[in-house]
Design a protein around this motif. Structure first.
Motif, PDB file in Angstrom:
ATOM      1  N   LYS A 135       0.906  -1.182  -0.109  1.00  0.00           N
ATOM      2  CA  LYS A 135      -0.033  -0.077  -0.214  1.00  0.00           C
ATOM      3  C   LYS A 135       0.922   1.195   0.064  1.00  0.00           C
ATOM      4  O   LYS A 135       0.653   2.266  -0.717  1.00  0.00           O
TER       5      LYS A 135
ATOM      6  N   TRP B 280       1.130   4.372  -2.547  1.00  0.00           N
ATOM      7  CA  TRP B 280       1.052   5.868  -2.100  1.00  0.00           C
ATOM      8  C   TRP B 280       2.005   6.582  -2.752  1.00  0.00           C
ATOM      9  O   TRP B 280       1.892   7.555  -3.187  1.00  0.00           O
TER      10      TRP B 280
ATOM     11  N   CYS C  20      -1.706   3.790   0.650  1.00  0.00           N
ATOM     12  CA  CYS C  20      -1.712   4.681   1.761  1.00  0.00           C
ATOM     13  C   CYS C  20      -0.318   4.834   2.334  1.00  0.00           C
ATOM     14  O   CYS C  20       0.550   3.939   2.233  1.00  0.00           O
ATOM     15  N   TRP C  21      -0.175   6.115   3.270  1.00  0.00           N
ATOM     16  CA  TRP C  21       1.355   6.196   3.807  1.00  0.00           C
ATOM     17  C   TRP C  21       1.477   5.020   4.770  1.00  0.00           C
ATOM     18  O   TRP C  21       0.330   4.480   5.699  1.00  0.00           O
TER      19      TRP C  21
END
Length: 77
Positions: A12, A16, A24-25
């Protein structure tokens, strides 16, 4: 965290970094990453503050801009 959870976070985070909406971070602050294989991962800008980094493999890992404050690293365990 188990190996599958770690790999999911890494995947993820990679998405990101590429600007993909489904990424996502990586916030791994306080995570127990002891013994994890993070070799070759791009953790640029991730938060590893307070994480247990004992016996992890970081060979080829991009840690530029990664927060490592108060992380635990011991290689003698």
């Amino acid at each position: 965290m188990n190996a599958n959870e770690i790999q999911d976070v890494l995947a993820k985070h990679a998405r990101w970094l590429l600007g993909n909406n489904d990424g996502c971070w990586a916030n791994l602050s306080g995570a127990n990453l002891s013994g994890a294989n993070l070799s070759g991962a791009n953790l640029s800008g991730a938060d590893l503050s307070g994480a247990n980094l004992s016996r992890i493999d970081l060979n080829g890992t991009d840690l530029s801009g990664t927060c490592l404050s108060t992380s635990t690293y011991r290689d003698w365990e």
